[in-house]
Design a protein around this motif. Structure first.
Motif, PDB file in Angstrom:
ATOM      1  N   TRP A   8      43.933  31.480  48.057  1.00 20.01           N
ATOM      2  CA  TRP A   8      43.322  32.803  48.075  1.00 20.01           C
ATOM      3  C   TRP A   8      44.055  33.732  49.047  1.00 20.01           C
ATOM      4  O   TRP A   8      44.594  33.282  50.050  1.00 20.01           O
ATOM      5  CB  TRP A   8      41.871  32.699  48.532  1.00 20.01           C
ATOM      6  CG  TRP A   8      41.004  31.827  47.679  1.00 20.01           C
ATOM      7  CD1 TRP A   8      40.931  30.463  47.702  1.00 20.01           C
ATOM      8  CD2 TRP A   8      40.098  32.256  46.672  1.00 20.01           C
ATOM      9  NE1 TRP A   8      40.021  30.024  46.776  1.00 20.01           N
ATOM     10  CE2 TRP A   8      39.486  31.104  46.131  1.00 20.01           C
ATOM     11  CE3 TRP A   8      39.718  33.502  46.187  1.00 20.01           C
ATOM     12  CZ2 TRP A   8      38.528  31.167  45.124  1.00 20.01           C
ATOM     13  CZ3 TRP A   8      38.757  33.565  45.186  1.00 20.01           C
ATOM     14  CH2 TRP A   8      38.179  32.400  44.665  1.00 20.01           C
ATOM     15  N   ASP A   9      44.022  35.022  48.747  1.00 21.70           N
ATOM     16  CA  ASP A   9      44.462  36.068  49.664  1.00 21.70           C
ATOM     17  C   ASP A   9      43.219  36.812  50.139  1.00 21.70           C
ATOM     18  O   ASP A   9      42.312  37.091  49.347  1.00 21.70           O
ATOM     19  CB  ASP A   9      45.414  37.055  48.970  1.00 21.70           C
ATOM     20  CG  ASP A   9      46.732  36.405  48.566  1.00 21.70           C
ATOM     21  OD1 ASP A   9      47.077  35.343  49.120  1.00 21.70           O
ATOM     22  OD2 ASP A   9      47.416  36.977  47.697  1.00 21.70           O
ATOM     23  N   ILE A  10      43.173  37.124  51.431  1.00 21.64           N
ATOM     24  CA  ILE A  10      41.997  37.743  52.035  1.00 21.64           C
ATOM     25  C   ILE A  10      42.312  39.184  52.427  1.00 21.64           C
ATOM     26  O   ILE A  10      43.357  39.467  53.012  1.00 21.64           O
ATOM     27  CB  ILE A  10      41.530  36.956  53.278  1.00 21.64           C
ATOM     28  CG1 ILE A  10      41.229  35.493  52.906  1.00 21.64           C
ATOM     29  CG2 ILE A  10      40.308  37.624  53.916  1.00 21.64           C
ATOM     30  CD1 ILE A  10      40.936  34.605  54.095  1.00 21.64           C
ATOM     31  N   ALA A  54      38.152  38.054  48.958  1.00 17.92           N
ATOM     32  CA  ALA A  54      39.306  37.201  48.670  1.00 17.92           C
ATOM     33  C   ALA A  54      39.481  37.088  47.162  1.00 17.92           C
ATOM     34  O   ALA A  54      38.495  37.040  46.420  1.00 17.92           O
ATOM     35  CB  ALA A  54      39.114  35.813  49.288  1.00 17.92           C
ATOM     36  N   VAL A  55      40.732  37.069  46.752  1.00 17.94           N
ATOM     37  CA  VAL A  55      41.099  36.873  45.349  1.00 17.94           C
ATOM     38  C   VAL A  55      42.165  35.786  45.297  1.00 17.94           C
ATOM     39  O   VAL A  55      42.787  35.468  46.308  1.00 17.94           O
ATOM     40  CB  VAL A  55      41.617  38.178  44.692  1.00 17.94           C
ATOM     41  CG1 VAL A  55      40.520  39.232  44.632  1.00 17.94           C
ATOM     42  CG2 VAL A  55      42.833  38.720  45.414  1.00 17.94           C
ATOM     43  N   VAL A  64      40.191  46.309  41.823  1.00 11.92           N
ATOM     44  CA  VAL A  64      39.167  46.074  42.850  1.00 11.92           C
ATOM     45  C   VAL A  64      39.232  47.183  43.898  1.00 11.92           C
ATOM     46  O   VAL A  64      38.201  47.745  44.284  1.00 11.92           O
ATOM     47  CB  VAL A  64      39.334  44.683  43.506  1.00 11.92           C
ATOM     48  CG1 VAL A  64      38.321  44.488  44.622  1.00 11.92           C
ATOM     49  CG2 VAL A  64      39.228  43.579  42.476  1.00 11.92           C
ATOM     50  N   CYS A  65      40.429  47.521  44.352  1.00 10.14           N
ATOM     51  CA  CYS A  65      40.590  48.581  45.353  1.00 10.14           C
ATOM     52  C   CYS A  65      40.110  49.925  44.823  1.00 10.14           C
ATOM     53  O   CYS A  65      39.451  50.685  45.544  1.00 10.14           O
ATOM     54  CB  CYS A  65      42.046  48.681  45.800  1.00 10.14           C
ATOM     55  SG  CYS A  65      42.584  47.252  46.760  1.00 10.14           S
ATOM     56  N   ASP A  66      40.433  50.220  43.575  1.00  7.95           N
ATOM     57  CA  ASP A  66      39.967  51.474  42.976  1.00  7.95           C
ATOM     58  C   ASP A  66      38.445  51.522  42.936  1.00  7.95           C
ATOM     59  O   ASP A  66      37.834  52.559  43.235  1.00  7.95           O
ATOM     60  CB  ASP A  66      40.529  51.645  41.559  1.00  7.95           C
ATOM     61  CG  ASP A  66      42.012  51.950  41.548  1.00  7.95           C
ATOM     62  OD1 ASP A  66      42.590  52.300  42.611  1.00  7.95           O
ATOM     63  OD2 ASP A  66      42.618  51.822  40.453  1.00  7.95           O
ATOM     64  N   PHE A  67      37.824  50.410  42.577  1.00  6.85           N
ATOM     65  CA  PHE A  67      36.361  50.345  42.547  1.00  6.85           C
ATOM     66  C   PHE A  67      35.782  50.576  43.943  1.00  6.85           C
ATOM     67  O   PHE A  67      34.838  51.353  44.113  1.00  6.85           O
ATOM     68  CB  PHE A  67      35.894  48.997  41.988  1.00  6.85           C
ATOM     69  CG  PHE A  67      34.414  48.811  42.032  1.00  6.85           C
ATOM     70  CD1 PHE A  67      33.600  49.460  41.120  1.00  6.85           C
ATOM     71  CD2 PHE A  67      33.823  47.995  42.989  1.00  6.85           C
ATOM     72  CE1 PHE A  67      32.214  49.303  41.163  1.00  6.85           C
ATOM     73  CE2 PHE A  67      32.455  47.826  43.038  1.00  6.85           C
ATOM     74  CZ  PHE A  67      31.639  48.486  42.123  1.00  6.85           C
ATOM     75  N   ILE A  68      36.352  49.920  44.939  1.00 10.28           N
ATOM     76  CA  ILE A  68      35.848  50.051  46.314  1.00 10.28           C
ATOM     77  C   ILE A  68      35.983  51.491  46.801  1.00 10.28           C
ATOM     78  O   ILE A  68      35.046  52.045  47.376  1.00 10.28           O
ATOM     79  CB  ILE A  68      36.570  49.061  47.255  1.00 10.28           C
ATOM     80  CG1 ILE A  68      36.185  47.626  46.896  1.00 10.28           C
ATOM     81  CG2 ILE A  68      36.268  49.374  48.721  1.00 10.28           C
ATOM     82  CD1 ILE A  68      37.068  46.568  47.520  1.00 10.28           C
ATOM     83  N   GLN A  78      43.021  46.271  53.673  1.00  7.26           N
ATOM     84  CA  GLN A  78      44.227  45.686  54.253  1.00  7.26           C
ATOM     85  C   GLN A  78      44.253  44.182  54.017  1.00  7.26           C
ATOM     86  O   GLN A  78      43.248  43.494  54.206  1.00  7.26           O
ATOM     87  CB  GLN A  78      44.247  45.972  55.755  1.00  7.26           C
ATOM     88  CG  GLN A  78      45.409  45.391  56.486  1.00  7.26           C
ATOM     89  CD  GLN A  78      45.337  45.697  57.983  1.00  7.26           C
ATOM     90  OE1 GLN A  78      44.550  46.502  58.443  1.00  7.26           O
ATOM     91  NE2 GLN A  78      46.168  45.021  58.734  1.00  7.26           N
ATOM     92  N   ASN A  79      45.405  43.677  53.629  1.00  5.50           N
ATOM     93  CA  ASN A  79      45.590  42.236  53.481  1.00  5.50           C
ATOM     94  C   ASN A  79      45.664  41.622  54.878  1.00  5.50           C
ATOM     95  O   ASN A  79      46.444  42.073  55.709  1.00  5.50           O
ATOM     96  CB  ASN A  79      46.875  41.956  52.694  1.00  5.50           C
ATOM     97  CG  ASN A  79      47.132  40.488  52.536  1.00  5.50           C
ATOM     98  OD1 ASN A  79      47.667  39.858  53.436  1.00  5.50           O
ATOM     99  ND2 ASN A  79      46.767  39.950  51.401  1.00  5.50           N
TER     100      ASN A  79
END
Length: 102
Positions: A8-10, A54-55, A64-68, A78-79
């Motif tokens: 996963w990336d957080i 996490a994805v 996801v970022c656009d939705f947020i 930020q990653n």
């Protein structure tokens, strides 16, 4: 049969606006379900007014970022960690497996 552990990336969401207590986690989770995106989300307990998600490693997060940012226009995403197995989102330092013995 040997099972594969997922990586996963957080990411951290921060904002000058309050993002705890506004159902942000649940809304992100529901968005993921509707769009068939595997994701985890949690409020940070080690930082104020931070939500983490996490994805799967190297997954595109643009939708996801656009939705947020539609929900929280002043949000910054930020990653903060990549390629983590079985992540804990509430406290980033817990993801360092070398800290623990079994």
């Amino acid at each position: 049969m040997k099972e594969t552990v997922l990586y996963w990336d957080i990411y951290e969401i921060t904002s000058p606006s309050p993002i705890h207590g506004v159902m942000l986690r649940g809304r992100i989770r529901k968005f993921g379900l509707q769009k068939s995106i595997n994701l985890l989300t949690e409020n940070a307990s080690d930082k104020e007014n931070v939500v983490r998600f996490a994805v799967f490693h190297k997954q595109n997060i643009h939708t996801v970022c656009d939705f947020i940012t539609d929900i929280v226009p002043d949000a910054t995403i930020q990653n903060v960690a990549e390629n983590i197995q079985n992540p804990v989102l509430s406290k980033i330092k817990i993801n360092d497996a070398d800290r623990y013995q079994i």
